[in-house]
Design a protein around this motif. Structure first.
Motif: not given
Length: 167
Positions: A88-94
């Motif tokens: 989820r953290a990676a998706m937030t960054s994306r």
């Protein structure tokens, strides 16, 4: 006509010449499928490394899961993270990057204010449309050595394998 995989298989076949559990045809087919997949991945990476915009392969993959997901043109960040197989953290960054580029919007769900909905903008749809067809052309180039009938035959054989694997 031989390829590099034939050499690989021949080495293993000579090593296991008395081993009936080694099947050179299975080894050759699986190694070739892996090589084809890697060729496509390298071609995709190269295409995004040289584009004029600051649009990355990760940007495309994120837009792609948004555009093809089963919800009608919107999804939550958690749904997208799951579909993209990232945290989820990676998706937030994306999503931060895509929102800053004007390719997606984040809005609060009117029916549940705890939920954030991600939607593609018209520009996001245009970018996805452009890059998906470039990717389709690369995919077709990967199989260009085959006739249309051979592609149909390959598809039928691979489908049979996937169904047997429960995929």
């Amino acid at each position: 006509m031989e390829d590099g995989v034939d050499q690989h298989v021949a080495r293993w076949a000579s090593f296991w010449k008395d081993e009936p559990r080694f099947d050179p045809e299975v080894e050759g087919a699986l190694v070739r499928m892996k090589h084809i997949g890697r060729w496509i991945e390298r071609a995709d990476a190269a295409a995004f490394a040289h584009n004029a915009e600051d649009f990355t392969l990760q940007d495309y993959k994120t837009l792609h899961v948004l555009m093809i997901q089963p919800w009608p043109t919107e999804a939550t960040p958690a749904q997208l993270a799951e579909a993209a197989k990232v945290t989820r953290a990676a998706m937030t960054s994306r999503l931060d990057r895509l929102e800053a580029a004007g390719l997606v919007t984040r809005t609060i769900d009117a029916t549940d204010r705890r939920r954030v909905l991600i939607r593609p903008t018209p520009r996001g749809r245009e970018m996805w449309d452009r890059y998906i067809f470039e990717g389709i052309a690369r995919d077709q180039a990967a199989l260009a050595a085959l006739s249309p009938a051979e592609v149909v035959q390959l598809n039928a054989l691979l489908r049979k394998v996937l169904l047997a694997l429960g995929e």
